[in-house]
Design a protein around this motif. Structure first.
Motif, mmCIF file in Angstrom:
data_model
loop_
_atom_site.group_PDB
_atom_site.id
_atom_site.type_symbol
_atom_site.label_atom_id
_atom_site.label_comp_id
_atom_site.label_asym_id
_atom_site.label_seq_id
_atom_site.Cartn_x
_atom_site.Cartn_y
_atom_site.Cartn_z
ATOM 1 N N ALA A 208 -45.783 -30.315 -18.572
ATOM 2 C CA ALA A 208 -44.711 -31.113 -17.968
ATOM 3 C C ALA A 208 -44.834 -32.548 -18.488
ATOM 4 N N PRO A 209 -43.731 -33.162 -18.938
ATOM 5 C CA PRO A 209 -43.817 -34.496 -19.539
ATOM 6 C C PRO A 209 -43.941 -35.626 -18.526
ATOM 7 N N HIS A 210 -43.660 -35.351 -17.267
ATOM 8 C CA HIS A 210 -43.518 -36.419 -16.282
ATOM 9 C C HIS A 210 -44.655 -36.491 -15.269
ATOM 10 N N LYS B 142 -44.158 -27.131 -10.302
ATOM 11 C CA LYS B 142 -44.730 -28.038 -9.304
ATOM 12 C C LYS B 142 -43.653 -28.760 -8.501
ATOM 13 N N ASP B 143 -42.621 -29.289 -9.176
ATOM 14 C CA ASP B 143 -41.608 -30.072 -8.460
ATOM 15 C C ASP B 143 -40.179 -29.599 -8.726
ATOM 16 N N PRO C 47 -51.243 -33.107 -16.153
ATOM 17 C CA PRO C 47 -51.514 -31.670 -16.106
ATOM 18 C C PRO C 47 -52.279 -31.264 -14.847
ATOM 19 N N ASP C 48 -51.834 -30.167 -14.258
ATOM 20 C CA ASP C 48 -52.415 -29.624 -13.039
ATOM 21 C C ASP C 48 -52.255 -28.103 -13.112
ATOM 22 N N ASN C 49 -52.674 -27.404 -12.082
ATOM 23 C CA ASN C 49 -52.600 -25.941 -12.091
ATOM 24 C C ASN C 49 -51.179 -25.404 -12.207
ATOM 25 N N ASP C 50 -50.208 -26.106 -11.662
ATOM 26 C CA ASP C 50 -48.837 -25.581 -11.640
ATOM 27 C C ASP C 50 -47.848 -26.512 -12.344
#
Length: 152
Positions: free
Chosen positions: A88-90, A111-112, A93-96
């Protein structure tokens, strides 16, 4: 002598601060924690796993070695290709935060629920971000051999 030195010092500070401000605003439209890994993948579109890229609008996930930290999304757009990073560019990095293609028309961040148009990378209206997915424009396509080489 002191006046000349002061003017020179102020001028130097202004130049470096301008360079610093402009270099931050010219980053590649991702959060500062976005991983920056080398990309070097060659795909043979004659193979069944990559067959979707032979057709306009076809897309695939690329999870080969040297395809970034979470892989890539490749989309055929007429005679060209769009290659997106799956981070995700915004958000960091995380699990989802691995981008996914939904309904063959949008890219979604789980995630969002931020969404982008698959063919263009443009954020959908009402998206939670105005940043597009990181796009890699460095590729070579050999239509005779049907090989797509992606590098960064």
């Amino acid at each position: 002598m002191k006046k000349t030195f002061s003017i020179l010092a102020i001028f130097t500070i202004l130049i470096f601060s301008d360079l610093t401000i402009n270099s931050c605003s010219n980053r590649e439209d991702t959060v500062n924690c976005f991983p920056n890994n080398p990309i070097n993948v060659t795909l043979n579109l004659n193979l069944p796993a990559y067959n979707n890229l032979n057709y306009d609008g076809g897309w695939i996930y690329i999870n080969e070695q040297q395809s970034g930290t979470r892989g890539l999304i490749a989309v055929r757009t007429g005679n060209a290709f769009k290659i997106y990073d799956r981070n995700a560019p915004h958000i960091c990095p995380d699990n989802d935060t691995t981008l996914e293609v939904k309904d063959n028309i949008v890219i979604v961040c789980p995630k969002d629920n931020s969404r982008w148009i698959l063919r263009t990378g443009q954020p959908e209206s009402g998206s939670k971000t105005s940043l597009p997915p990181k796009t890699y424009n460095s590729y070579n396509y050999d239509p005779v051999a049907k090989t797509l080489s992606i590098y960064y």
